[in-house]
Design an enzyme around this catalytic site. Structure first.
Site, PDB file in Angstrom:
ATOM      1  N   SER A   1       0.827  -1.152  -0.032  1.00 39.44           N
ATOM      2  CA  SER A   1       0.030   0.064  -0.061  1.00 39.44           C
ATOM      3  C   SER A   1       0.749   1.325  -0.079  1.00 39.44           C
ATOM      4  O   SER A   1       2.068   1.312   0.808  1.00 39.44           O
ATOM      5  CB  SER A   1      -0.878   0.096   1.339  1.00 39.44           C
ATOM      6  OG  SER A   1      -1.798  -0.991   1.314  1.00 39.44           O
TER       7      SER A   1
ATOM      8  N   HIS B   1     -10.783  -3.789  -3.185  1.00 38.74           N
ATOM      9  CA  HIS B   1     -10.868  -4.990  -4.125  1.00 38.74           C
ATOM     10  C   HIS B   1     -12.166  -5.198  -4.539  1.00 38.74           C
ATOM     11  O   HIS B   1     -12.796  -4.361  -4.756  1.00 38.74           O
ATOM     12  CB  HIS B   1     -10.536  -6.401  -3.336  1.00 38.74           C
ATOM     13  CG  HIS B   1      -8.844  -6.248  -2.731  1.00 38.74           C
ATOM     14  ND1 HIS B   1      -7.996  -5.782  -3.547  1.00 38.74           N
ATOM     15  CD2 HIS B   1      -8.441  -6.828  -1.672  1.00 38.74           C
ATOM     16  CE1 HIS B   1      -6.813  -5.877  -2.764  1.00 38.74           C
ATOM     17  NE2 HIS B   1      -7.140  -6.347  -1.747  1.00 38.74           N
TER      18      HIS B   1
ATOM     19  N   THR C   1      -3.897   2.144   2.195  1.00 39.93           N
ATOM     20  CA  THR C   1      -4.041   3.510   1.594  1.00 39.93           C
ATOM     21  C   THR C   1      -5.613   3.807   1.998  1.00 39.93           C
ATOM     22  O   THR C   1      -5.923   4.823   2.058  1.00 39.93           O
ATOM     23  CB  THR C   1      -3.585   3.550   0.093  1.00 39.93           C
ATOM     24  OG1 THR C   1      -2.466   3.043  -0.040  1.00 39.93           O
ATOM     25  CG2 THR C   1      -3.870   4.959  -0.335  1.00 39.93           C
ATOM     26  N   ALA C   2      -6.333   2.796   1.839  1.00 38.63           N
ATOM     27  CA  ALA C   2      -7.892   3.124   1.911  1.00 38.63           C
ATOM     28  C   ALA C   2      -8.171   3.605   3.346  1.00 38.63           C
ATOM     29  O   ALA C   2      -8.699   4.679   3.601  1.00 38.63           O
ATOM     30  CB  ALA C   2      -8.410   1.543   1.918  1.00 38.63           C
TER      31      ALA C   2
END
Length: 285
Positions: free
Chosen positions: A67, A157, A119-120
């Site tokens: 990430s 995803h 990163t989310a």
């Protein structure tokens, strides 16, 4: 370094068992793309585990998916490859819930997240500083929300395409929010390469990955057929759509705005106190 035969060197690669990663690594994983003198070995693991593994130091991989949020913590040993990244063009991770909460309401809920190095999660904290979260395996977030264990979930995803089939509502798309805020695409995950490989080998391995991505794009049907084994119950049409979201021309090269977005995202995370290490982004030649 591992030498597998006289004059042959093994390059260890780690990436997630997802249809988009499988698609981009298809050429290398099936020897459609090969480099004289090199042998590529592949390890599949979820992105949170790969983030943590990369931070451990010894025993980590030559090339690893990470990430972008995790990059500052490994930047002393890894450079970012300019290919192989997943970038959201006005779309990205989503906060979903069983009720159509307002933005104000969702910021007061506890959100199930796929990991604090994703990163989310970084984007969520920039969107809603201090929001309450709890880590849940990414593939258990939607079931956990449906069971009432959490009032909302942060999905990554394939869940980005299937959440509505479960009767959930999209409260915010963080990729869209990021684009509205910065005018830039949202960089989610990329590939990092070990600096100790040296400039020449880094260039060779980078070219091999770019060739693998190009091969998959040019042989889409066969690459998709291979990727379907990692598509987690998506039908072929939906898998094709998902792969198209995250493997495209920008996966071959971020472009200037893509690189700017990576730097901006990490700098904003550092200024906000979410990232404790000052980011020094360096792209592999």
């Amino acid at each position: 370094m591992t030498v597998t035969a006289v004059g042959t060197r093994e390059i260890t690669i780690a990436h997630s068992p997802d249809s988009d990663d499988a698609f981009m690594f298809y050429g290398l994983a099936t020897n459609k793309v090969h480099v004289p003198g090199l042998r590529f070995s592949h390890t599949l693991s979820d992105i949170q585990s790969l983030n943590q593994k990369a931070m451990q130091g010894e025993g980590t991989y030559d090339v690893t998916a990470i990430s972008f949020h995790a990059y500052p913590y490994i930047q002393d040993r890894y450079a970012l490859m300019t290919c192989g990244g997943s970038v959201g063009e006005g779309y990205g991770p989503m906060v979903v819930a069983p009720k159509a909460y307002s933005i104000g309401e969702i910021k007061r809920k506890k959100v199930a997240i796929p990991g604090k190095l994703t990163t989310a999660y970084l984007a969520l904290q920039l969107f809603a500083p201090g929001i309450a979260t709890e880590v849940v395996p990414f593939d258990q977030i939607i079931p956990s929300v449906l069971e009432g264990k959490y009032e909302a979930g942060l999905i990554i995803h394939e869940g980005q395409l299937t959440y509505d089939q479960s009767g959930l509502y999209r409260i915010v798309d963080l990729g869209k929010w990021w684009h509205e805020t910065t005018g830039l695409p949202l960089p989610l995950g990329g590939n990092a390469i070990r600096r100790s490989l040296g400039r020449d080998l880094i260039r060779t391995v980078s070219n091999a990955l770019r060739d693998s991505i190009q091969y998959a794009l040019e042989h889409r049907d066969e690459a998709l057929a291979y990727a379907m084994q990692f598509a987690r119950d998506l039908d072929p049409q939906m898998a094709d759509r998902f792969v198209g979201m995250y493997v495209n021309e920008r996966t071959l090269d971020y472009g200037n705005d893509g690189k700017e977005a990576i730097v901006r995202l990490l700098e904003m995370g550092h200024r906000a106190g979410i990232i404790s290490t000052e980011p020094q982004v360096e792209f592999a030649a």
